[in-house]
Design a protein around this motif. Sequence first.
Motif, short mmCIF file in Angstrom:
data_model
loop_
_atom_site.label_atom_id
_atom_site.label_comp_id
_atom_site.label_asym_id
_atom_site.label_seq_id
_atom_site.Cartn_x
_atom_site.Cartn_y
_atom_site.Cartn_z
N ASP A 27 0.91 -1.30 -0.15
CA ASP A 27 -0.10 0.09 0.10
C ASP A 27 0.87 1.22 -0.07
OD1 ASP A 27 -2.38 -1.49 0.07
OD2 ASP A 27 -2.48 -1.51 1.96
N LYS A 28 2.10 1.25 -0.21
CA LYS A 28 3.03 2.31 -0.13
C LYS A 28 2.94 2.86 -1.57
CE LYS A 28 6.29 0.69 3.30
NZ LYS A 28 7.78 0.67 3.61
N LYS A 29 3.09 4.38 -1.24
CA LYS A 29 3.18 5.13 -2.88
C LYS A 29 4.63 5.23 -2.96
CE LYS A 29 -0.98 7.75 -1.67
NZ LYS A 29 -1.48 9.22 -1.36
N LEU A 30 4.92 5.25 -4.10
CA LEU A 30 6.23 5.33 -4.95
C LEU A 30 6.49 6.67 -5.20
CD1 LEU A 30 9.09 4.38 -5.92
CD2 LEU A 30 7.88 3.73 -7.91
N ILE A 31 7.51 7.46 -4.45
CA ILE A 31 7.74 8.76 -4.83
C ILE A 31 9.02 8.86 -5.36
CG2 ILE A 31 7.86 11.16 -4.05
CD1 ILE A 31 5.98 10.57 -2.03
N VAL A 32 9.23 9.48 -6.71
CA VAL A 32 10.71 9.48 -7.35
C VAL A 32 11.06 10.98 -7.03
CG1 VAL A 32 11.91 9.37 -9.54
CG2 VAL A 32 10.11 7.41 -8.88
N ILE A 33 12.29 11.33 -6.70
CA ILE A 33 12.66 12.53 -6.55
C ILE A 33 14.02 12.57 -7.42
CG2 ILE A 33 13.77 14.13 -4.92
CD1 ILE A 33 10.93 13.64 -3.95
N LEU A 34 13.88 13.27 -8.53
CA LEU A 34 14.96 13.78 -9.52
C LEU A 34 15.79 14.60 -8.97
CD1 LEU A 34 12.84 13.57 -12.76
CD2 LEU A 34 14.25 11.64 -11.86
N GLY A 35 17.04 14.66 -9.25
CA GLY A 35 17.93 15.67 -8.69
C GLY A 35 17.96 15.60 -7.19
N SER A 36 18.14 14.32 -6.54
CA SER A 36 17.90 14.12 -5.27
C SER A 36 19.21 14.68 -4.56
CB SER A 36 17.53 12.91 -4.79
OG SER A 36 18.63 11.99 -5.41
N ASN A 37 20.42 15.14 -5.27
CA ASN A 37 21.68 15.37 -4.71
C ASN A 37 21.66 16.95 -4.41
OD1 ASN A 37 21.83 15.47 -7.60
ND2 ASN A 37 23.62 16.09 -7.31
N GLY A 38 20.67 17.79 -4.79
CA GLY A 38 20.21 19.05 -4.64
C GLY A 38 20.10 19.39 -3.26
N GLN A 39 20.11 20.69 -2.86
CA GLN A 39 19.98 21.12 -1.38
C GLN A 39 18.59 20.84 -1.04
OE1 GLN A 39 21.08 24.98 -0.49
NE2 GLN A 39 20.48 24.89 1.54
N VAL A 40 17.43 21.32 -1.96
CA VAL A 40 16.17 21.43 -1.65
C VAL A 40 15.73 19.76 -1.85
CG1 VAL A 40 13.67 22.19 -2.23
CG2 VAL A 40 15.69 23.66 -2.37
N ALA A 41 15.74 19.13 -2.68
CA ALA A 41 15.59 17.74 -3.16
C ALA A 41 16.09 16.81 -1.90
CB ALA A 41 15.77 17.22 -4.29
N ALA A 42 17.36 17.14 -1.41
CA ALA A 42 17.92 16.37 -0.72
C ALA A 42 17.27 16.51 0.69
CB ALA A 42 19.63 16.73 -0.26
N GLU A 43 16.77 17.71 1.23
CA GLU A 43 15.73 17.85 2.20
C GLU A 43 14.43 17.10 2.13
OE1 GLU A 43 16.59 19.54 5.25
OE2 GLU A 43 18.62 19.67 4.74
N VAL A 44 13.97 17.43 1.18
CA VAL A 44 12.62 16.79 0.82
C VAL A 44 12.91 15.16 0.91
CG1 VAL A 44 11.09 15.85 -0.95
CG2 VAL A 44 11.79 18.24 -0.69
N VAL A 45 13.79 14.58 0.46
CA VAL A 45 14.08 13.10 0.80
C VAL A 45 14.26 12.60 2.27
CG1 VAL A 45 15.80 11.13 0.36
CG2 VAL A 45 14.94 12.69 -1.48
N LEU A 46 15.01 13.66 2.96
CA LEU A 46 15.12 13.32 4.26
C LEU A 46 13.92 13.38 5.19
CD1 LEU A 46 18.33 15.28 4.89
CD2 LEU A 46 18.25 12.81 5.00
N ARG A 47 13.07 14.40 4.72
CA ARG A 47 11.72 14.42 5.39
C ARG A 47 10.87 13.25 5.20
NH1 ARG A 47 10.74 19.17 8.28
NH2 ARG A 47 12.27 20.84 7.59
N LEU A 48 10.52 13.11 3.75
CA LEU A 48 9.80 11.92 3.40
C LEU A 48 10.18 10.61 4.01
CD1 LEU A 48 8.99 12.87 -0.27
CD2 LEU A 48 7.42 13.01 1.69
N GLN A 49 11.54 10.47 4.03
CA GLN A 49 11.97 8.88 4.59
C GLN A 49 11.42 8.69 5.79
OE1 GLN A 49 15.65 8.10 5.79
NE2 GLN A 49 16.25 9.93 6.79
N ARG A 50 10.93 9.50 6.64
CA ARG A 50 10.26 9.42 8.09
C ARG A 50 9.04 9.16 8.06
NH1 ARG A 50 12.73 14.95 10.11
NH2 ARG A 50 15.01 14.32 9.57
N LYS A 51 8.31 9.38 6.81
CA LYS A 51 6.83 9.17 6.77
C LYS A 51 6.52 7.72 6.43
CE LYS A 51 5.55 13.50 6.85
NZ LYS A 51 4.83 14.02 7.55
#
Length: 64
Positions: free
Chosen positions: A3-27
């Motif tokens: 039941d998990k939603k797959l979320i792809v983050i392109l450019g995940s090494n950028g400052q904003v995208a990395a923060e998004v990844v760090l926050r979403l990993q906790r959800k």
Amino acid sequence: MTDKKLIVILGSNGQVAAEVVLRLQRKAGILLRPIARSAGGSAFLRLSGIEVQLGDVSKPEEAR
């Protein structure tokens, strides 16, 4: 089936995208697929224990 939603983050090494990844990993209920062009650029996320897929979206052979 998951039941998990797959979320792809392109450019995940950028400052904003990395923060998004760090926050979403906790959800709960989210399966992340961060994508970065280089191993060096994704080092921060990998050192944080996050698996990062390497590839360049402009090269179809790498988008698998």
